[in-house]
Design a protein around this motif. Structure first.
Motif, PDB file in Angstrom:
ATOM      1  N   SER A  97       0.850  -1.189   0.000  1.00 11.15           N
ATOM      2  CA  SER A  97       0.000   0.000   0.000  1.00 11.15           C
ATOM      3  C   SER A  97       0.887   1.242   0.000  1.00 11.15           C
ATOM      4  N   GLY A  98       0.210   2.404   0.143  1.00 11.49           N
ATOM      5  CA  GLY A  98       0.941   3.666   0.151  1.00 11.49           C
ATOM      6  C   GLY A  98       0.656   4.476  -1.084  1.00 11.49           C
ATOM      7  N   ASN A  99       0.841   5.794  -0.958  1.00  5.93           N
ATOM      8  CA  ASN A  99       0.562   6.683  -2.092  1.00  5.93           C
ATOM      9  C   ASN A  99       1.817   7.321  -2.674  1.00  5.93           C
ATOM     10  N   GLU A 100       2.988   6.854  -2.229  1.00  4.28           N
ATOM     11  CA  GLU A 100       4.243   7.336  -2.785  1.00  4.28           C
ATOM     12  C   GLU A 100       5.034   6.155  -3.321  1.00  4.28           C
ATOM     13  N   PHE A 101       4.992   5.985  -4.606  1.00  3.34           N
ATOM     14  CA  PHE A 101       5.674   4.868  -5.248  1.00  3.34           C
ATOM     15  C   PHE A 101       7.136   5.256  -5.474  1.00  3.34           C
ATOM     16  N   PRO A 102       8.081   4.334  -5.252  1.00  8.39           N
ATOM     17  CA  PRO A 102       9.492   4.660  -5.455  1.00  8.39           C
ATOM     18  C   PRO A 102       9.744   5.206  -6.858  1.00  8.39           C
ATOM     19  N   ALA A 103      10.581   6.213  -6.939  1.00  5.29           N
ATOM     20  CA  ALA A 103      10.892   6.863  -8.217  1.00  5.29           C
ATOM     21  C   ALA A 103      12.210   6.326  -8.761  1.00  5.29           C
ATOM     22  N   PHE A 104      12.148   5.686  -9.923  1.00  2.00           N
ATOM     23  CA  PHE A 104      13.344   5.180 -10.580  1.00  2.00           C
ATOM     24  C   PHE A 104      13.924   6.270 -11.480  1.00  2.00           C
ATOM     25  N   GLY A 105      15.216   6.465 -11.388  1.00  2.00           N
ATOM     26  CA  GLY A 105      15.862   7.482 -12.196  1.00  2.00           C
ATOM     27  C   GLY A 105      15.945   7.083 -13.655  1.00  2.00           C
ATOM     28  N   PRO A 106      16.179   8.051 -14.543  1.00  2.00           N
ATOM     29  CA  PRO A 106      16.229   7.751 -15.985  1.00  2.00           C
ATOM     30  C   PRO A 106      17.365   6.811 -16.369  1.00  2.00           C
ATOM     31  N   ASP A 107      18.405   6.751 -15.537  1.00  2.00           N
ATOM     32  CA  ASP A 107      19.523   5.860 -15.849  1.00  2.00           C
ATOM     33  C   ASP A 107      19.358   4.475 -15.241  1.00  2.00           C
ATOM     34  N   PRO A 120       5.149   8.323 -12.202  1.00  2.00           N
ATOM     35  CA  PRO A 120       5.662   8.820 -13.486  1.00  2.00           C
ATOM     36  C   PRO A 120       7.102   8.452 -13.790  1.00  2.00           C
ATOM     37  N   HIS A 121       7.855   7.995 -12.771  1.00  2.00           N
ATOM     38  CA  HIS A 121       9.298   7.884 -12.942  1.00  2.00           C
ATOM     39  C   HIS A 121       9.751   6.425 -13.069  1.00  2.00           C
ATOM     40  N   PHE A 122      10.175   6.071 -14.263  1.00  2.00           N
ATOM     41  CA  PHE A 122      10.734   4.748 -14.537  1.00  2.00           C
ATOM     42  C   PHE A 122      11.934   4.929 -15.468  1.00  2.00           C
ATOM     43  N   ASN A 164       5.443  12.300 -19.084  1.00  2.00           N
ATOM     44  CA  ASN A 164       6.817  11.833 -19.264  1.00  2.00           C
ATOM     45  C   ASN A 164       6.887  10.350 -19.619  1.00  2.00           C
ATOM     46  N   PHE A 165       5.730   9.673 -19.725  1.00  2.00           N
ATOM     47  CA  PHE A 165       5.729   8.320 -20.298  1.00  2.00           C
ATOM     48  C   PHE A 165       6.280   8.338 -21.725  1.00  2.00           C
ATOM     49  N   ILE A 166       6.205   9.504 -22.360  1.00  2.00           N
ATOM     50  CA  ILE A 166       6.686   9.608 -23.737  1.00  2.00           C
ATOM     51  C   ILE A 166       8.188   9.371 -23.821  1.00  2.00           C
ATOM     52  N   ASN A 167       8.862   9.486 -22.669  1.00  2.00           N
ATOM     53  CA  ASN A 167      10.310   9.264 -22.648  1.00  2.00           C
ATOM     54  C   ASN A 167      10.682   7.783 -22.616  1.00  2.00           C
ATOM     55  N   LEU A 168       9.691   6.931 -22.374  1.00  2.00           N
ATOM     56  CA  LEU A 168       9.963   5.487 -22.304  1.00  2.00           C
ATOM     57  C   LEU A 168      10.003   4.937 -23.733  1.00  2.00           C
ATOM     58  N   ILE A 169      11.087   5.181 -24.394  1.00  2.00           N
ATOM     59  CA  ILE A 169      11.175   4.902 -25.832  1.00  2.00           C
ATOM     60  C   ILE A 169      11.232   3.406 -26.138  1.00  2.00           C
ATOM     61  N   MET A 170      11.500   2.560 -25.128  1.00  2.00           N
ATOM     62  CA  MET A 170      11.569   1.112 -25.352  1.00  2.00           C
ATOM     63  C   MET A 170      10.335   0.387 -24.834  1.00  2.00           C
ATOM     64  N   LEU A 171       9.353   1.121 -24.330  1.00  2.00           N
ATOM     65  CA  LEU A 171       8.182   0.501 -23.721  1.00  2.00           C
ATOM     66  C   LEU A 171       7.349  -0.231 -24.766  1.00  2.00           C
ATOM     67  N   GLU A 172       7.097  -1.498 -24.524  1.00  2.00           N
ATOM     68  CA  GLU A 172       6.317  -2.323 -25.447  1.00  2.00           C
ATOM     69  C   GLU A 172       4.974  -2.734 -24.850  1.00  2.00           C
ATOM     70  N   HIS A 173       4.900  -2.798 -23.544  1.00  2.00           N
ATOM     71  CA  HIS A 173       3.691  -3.297 -22.888  1.00  2.00           C
ATOM     72  C   HIS A 173       3.298  -2.322 -21.790  1.00  2.00           C
ATOM     73  N   LEU A 174       2.125  -1.707 -21.911  1.00  2.00           N
ATOM     74  CA  LEU A 174       1.614  -0.784 -20.904  1.00  2.00           C
ATOM     75  C   LEU A 174       0.216  -1.232 -20.505  1.00  2.00           C
TER      76      LEU A 174
END
Length: 879
Positions: free
Chosen positions: A571-581, A600-602, A623-633
């Protein structure tokens, strides 16, 4: 060598199911490529009506279809029109016919045969095959899948076949028939004709026996390569036994010392028990083999197959001397009187009965005893363990059952060497196995690895100081995660599919060595500890009872590639934020109790993102638009609102987009057609309005569907075939206007749902091109006119698919169209194929190692969420 131009071409194929449209397409491609005259299919796994339709669509009007029993079996024999076929008999395991071809005179017989894959039913299969073989009036060809082989050298790759099962097949097969035929000929009248048949039958039988010899020669070589070379313990053990047998204690001259009378008489008595009356007929010398030299007029030390030291018989090599005579173990009684024997080889003679322990007890000098490849049954006699000089004993490939009931095997603190016997795991009742404190070597046999381990995690593992990889998955382990295991600094820990409980020790995530951590399908609970390591690459915790917030430190694991936390209670409303690298590639946190805005951050390398649950809200982050390799959403069953995002059209790698059961408004972007890889689009149960873009039917990914065959990583070693599912679901929206004509272009589309909208006009005639469509729902719209026909459209005749429209007509719903000049024929009475389910659906991701690991978890990503009501409208989803 080239075949005759007029030769009949036959294909026999275990198709392993034709319920999937992809399998049907492959079948049609294969038939088109090879153009056979006749085909025999096994394991169709469809009923006879469905098989008839598939057969006709494949170009075979004539055929015999045997429906499957549930999901098992199913046969089909099909042939071209120029061939005349007469059915003789059929069953769920065979189709037996007579065939008459135009280019040859007379008929010949063909039997398509499918042997049962279940051990308990195989004897019935062989009995059926023998019964079919009784008729020998016509030339006979048997083709199919026997689910068994005669010899292991017929098999290439994979796990070795059990010799016991192959031996049963051989006994029920050709050798048994030849032996029976030989016995009939020996009992019959002797003349030139029968003697010719005797010689021919014996030659054929010898050829089968030679195959046995080839097999065992190859097996001996395999044992040699597997168990060691000249420096191994295996070689020394085997050589020492032979060395002792071959040791010359004193020199003697053959013929100078007469053979001991008692030993010569014993051997002659043994020969007499073997052949009996055959020895009185000179014409049967050919059946005596090397025992022809055994006679009372010569010394036994000069006989073939006999080894002597001075005048004493010390060795008998009787391998494959009498395999066709069907003798019992009582025939060996004379041999047991030769107490000087040091080597005895009676292997591959099909000796039946129990092992003669009392007789073997007399052979106190025995060093080498080979009894493999017979039909000994019963238990291992205790007398064998009293042979103090015995160094080599082989009882493999018999029917010994004496240890099957064994529950406890404790051999600790002994001097056992070499490898653990491969068949230890076949002791089905074994509850305790202790082999500790022995000089054992080699790998743990696969039969032990498959045994179910119960109780707590074995504590003896803590003594394995060199252990870096631990896999105890798919057992019945209970209890907590052991503290000593957390302190071991292992590289890989796989404990999935057990019954483990409790929380995880915090020390576990201090290790700098832990790379793979897999605990899925257990009953672990509590909060997840803070993580102070960056070494983890794979973290799989699905289907447990973890709760509380997810530690933010998880996003600091720079090497993390695969994260599966689905089906817990986080649970919780703050999901861990993964950096762009971040290297994170696959994320599944579905079916938890998270809340708040869509995270928003993966990492930029994210390939799969599954956030489906009922807690996330707000518009989708741009910023999902930055996930240039995303195949499955996958974001189904959330409370996502706002306009349909225009940035989706720029996510060119998308293959799966699932936004069903949300609150998205606006119209579908016309630019969505730029997603050339998109194969699955589900926007159902939203508030979308306006017309469906004409370009939506031109999605390249829904028209071109290459197959993908992925091989999982070294962690999970088995191939998985990923089928491209072509699905478009726009149901339960507020869409209006006409159905685009382009919706008939995706010829490989399998599911199309446009129900519960306000679509009007006629159903486009291009729907006739949808040859693979399995599920169609156009109900609850304002459609009218004639429902298009076509090879597949004519099979979609469930009225529910077209219910609650303005004025549809057509044979599919048994409503006559005024423009039809000829009244429609009787309604088709075939059952609708089952509705498509999201379950067990996936899209291939040929991206190497990461994709391989993720495949087995994709299967859970499409689980359909329960339907719910919104604003008085029924919100349904595909079932």
């Amino acid at each position: 060598m080239a075949s005759r131009p007029d030769a009949m071409k036959i294909i026999s194929w275990n198709v392993r199911g034709l319920g999937n449209p992809r399998a049907v397409r492959r079948l049609r491609f294969l038939l088109k490529e090879h153009n056979p005259d006749m085909v025999f299919f096994m394991e169709t796994k469809v009923n006879d009506k469905r098989m008839e339709m598939i057969r006709r669509r494949s170009g075979f009007v004539n055929g015999i279809d045997v429906g499957a029993e549930g999901s098992r079996g199913g046969l089909c024999l099909a042939w071209r029109e120029e061939i005349k076929v007469s059915l003789k008999t059929f069953s769920r395991n065979h189709i037996d016919v007579l065939i008459e071809e135009n280019n040859i005179q007379g008929e010949w017989r063909f039997t398509g045969f499918y042997g049962s894959p279940y051990t308990s039913d195989q004897h019935a299969s062989w009995s059926l095959l023998r019964a079919l073989g009784q008729e020998q009036q016509f030339s006979w060809l048997v083709s199919g899948d026997f689910n068994e082989i005669l010899y292991s050298f017929e098999k290439n790759g994979g796990q070795p076949r059990e010799e016991r099962k192959m031996a049963a097949f051989r006994r029920d097969g050709l050798k048994k028939e030849l032996t029976k035929e030989l016995g009939i000929l020996l009992d019959g009248e002797r003349n030139d004709n029968t003697m010719a048949k005797l010689i021919d039958t014996r030659i054929r039988l010898n050829m089968e026996i030679d195959k046995d010899k080839i097999y065992w020669e190859q097996r001996a070589r395999a044992n040699w390569l597997q168990l060691g070379n000249k420096t191994s313990a295996f070689f020394h053990k085997y050589a020492s036994a032979r060395r002792r047998i071959n040791t010359i204690n004193s020199l003697g001259f053959i013929g100078s010392f007469p053979c001991i009378d008692d030993q010569r008489e014993a051997l002659l008595e043994f020969k007499d028990l073997l052949f009996g009356e055959l020895m009185t007929d000179n014409s049967t010398n050919m059946f005596l083999g090397c025992l022809e030299t055994w006679n009372s007029s010569s010394e036994c030390c000069q006989w073939a197959l006999v080894e002597c030291n001075s005048q004493q018989v010390t060795g008998l090599n009787l391998c494959s001397v009498f395999p066709t005579l069907g003798k019992t173990s009582t025939v060996l009684a004379p041999i047991f009187r030769i107490k000087t024997l040091m080597s005895l080889d009676i292997s591959y003679n099909s000796i039946q009965g129990e092992i003669p322990g009392i007789g073997l007890r007399n052979l106190t000098e025995l060093v080498f005893l080979d009894m493999r490849g017979n039909s000994f049954n019963g238990s291992i006699p205790l007398q064998l363990f009293h042979l103090a000089n015995l160094e080599f004993l082989d009882l493999s490939d018999n029917m010994i059952e004496g240890l099957r009931k064994l529950e406890v095997l404790n051999l600790q603190n002994n001097s056992f060497s070499l490898e653990i016997p491969a068949d230890v795991g076949s002791l089905v009742n074994l509850t305790t196995l202790d082999l500790s404190k022995n000089p054992l070597s080699g790998e743990i046999p696969s039969s032990i690895q498959k045994m179910s381990v119960k109780g707590q995690i074995p504590s003896w593992i803590s003594n394995q100081t060199d252990l870096i990889y631990l896999d105890l998955s798919e057992n019945d382990l209970e209890g907590d995660f052991s503290q000593w295991l957390a302190e071991r600094n292992l590289g890989t820990i796989i404990l999935s599919d057990n019954k483990l409980t409790g929380s995880l020790p915090s020390q576990l995530f201090q290790s700098r060595n832990l790379s793979v951590f897999e605990l899925s399908k257990n009953n672990f609970s509590g909060e997840f500890p803070e993580i102070n390591t960056t070494s983890i690459m794979v973290l799989l915790l699905s289907k447990n009872n973890f709760s509380g917030p997810l530690p933010k430190s998880i996003s600091n694991i720079h090497r993390l590639l695969l994260l599966d936390l689905s089906k817990n209670s986080f649970s919780g409303n703050e999901f861990p934020a993964f950096g762009p690298d971040s290297l994170i590639a696959f994320v599944d946190v579905s079916s938890n109790n998270f809340s708040g805005k869509v995270p928003p951050h993966f990492g930029l390398f994210t390939v799969m993102l599954s956030l489906s649950q009922k807690g996330f809200y707000s518009p989708l982050p741009e910023n999902f638009i930055n996930l240039i390799m995303l195949e499955h959403l996958d974001l189904h069953d959330n409370n996502i609102s706002g306009e349909f995002p225009a940035f989706f059209s720029q996510m060119s790698s998308l293959q799966v987009l699932n936004l069903k059961n949300n609150s998205i408004k606006g119209s579908i972007s016309n630019d969505l057609s730029s997603l050339s890889s998109l194969k699955i689009l589900d926007l159902s149960n939203n508030y979308l309005k306006g017309e469906i873009p004409q370009s939506l039917g031109n999605l390249t990914g829904m028209i071109e569907t290459p197959d993908a065959l992925l091989t999982l990583s070294e962690i999970f070693k088995f191939p998985v075939e990923i089928h491209d599912l072509i699905l478009l679901n726009l149901s339960f929206n507020e869409l209006s206007g006409k159905i685009p004509i382009s919706f008939g272009d995706p010829e490989n589309a399998e599911t199309l749902d446009l129900s519960h909208n306000s679509l009007d006009g006629e159903i486009p005639g291009t729907f006739s091109k949808l040859l693979e469509l399995n599920y169609l729902d156009l109900s609850n719209n304002k459609l009218g006119g004639k429902i298009p026909g076509g090879p597949q459209m004519d099979t979609l005749f469930d009225p529910k698919m077209y219910a609650n429209n303005s004025g549809l007509c057509g044979v599919q719903i048994e409503v006559h169209c005024e423009e039809d000049l000829v009244p429609p024929g009787p309604p088709l009475r075939k059952k609708q194929e089952p509705m498509f389910s999201w379950i067990a659906t996936g899209v291939g991701y040929p991206v190497g190692f990461l994709s391989s690991i993720a495949v087995m978890y994709v299967l859970g990503y499409f689980n359909t969420a329960p339907a719910y009501h919104r604003r008085g409208r029924l919100r349904s989803s595909l079932r």
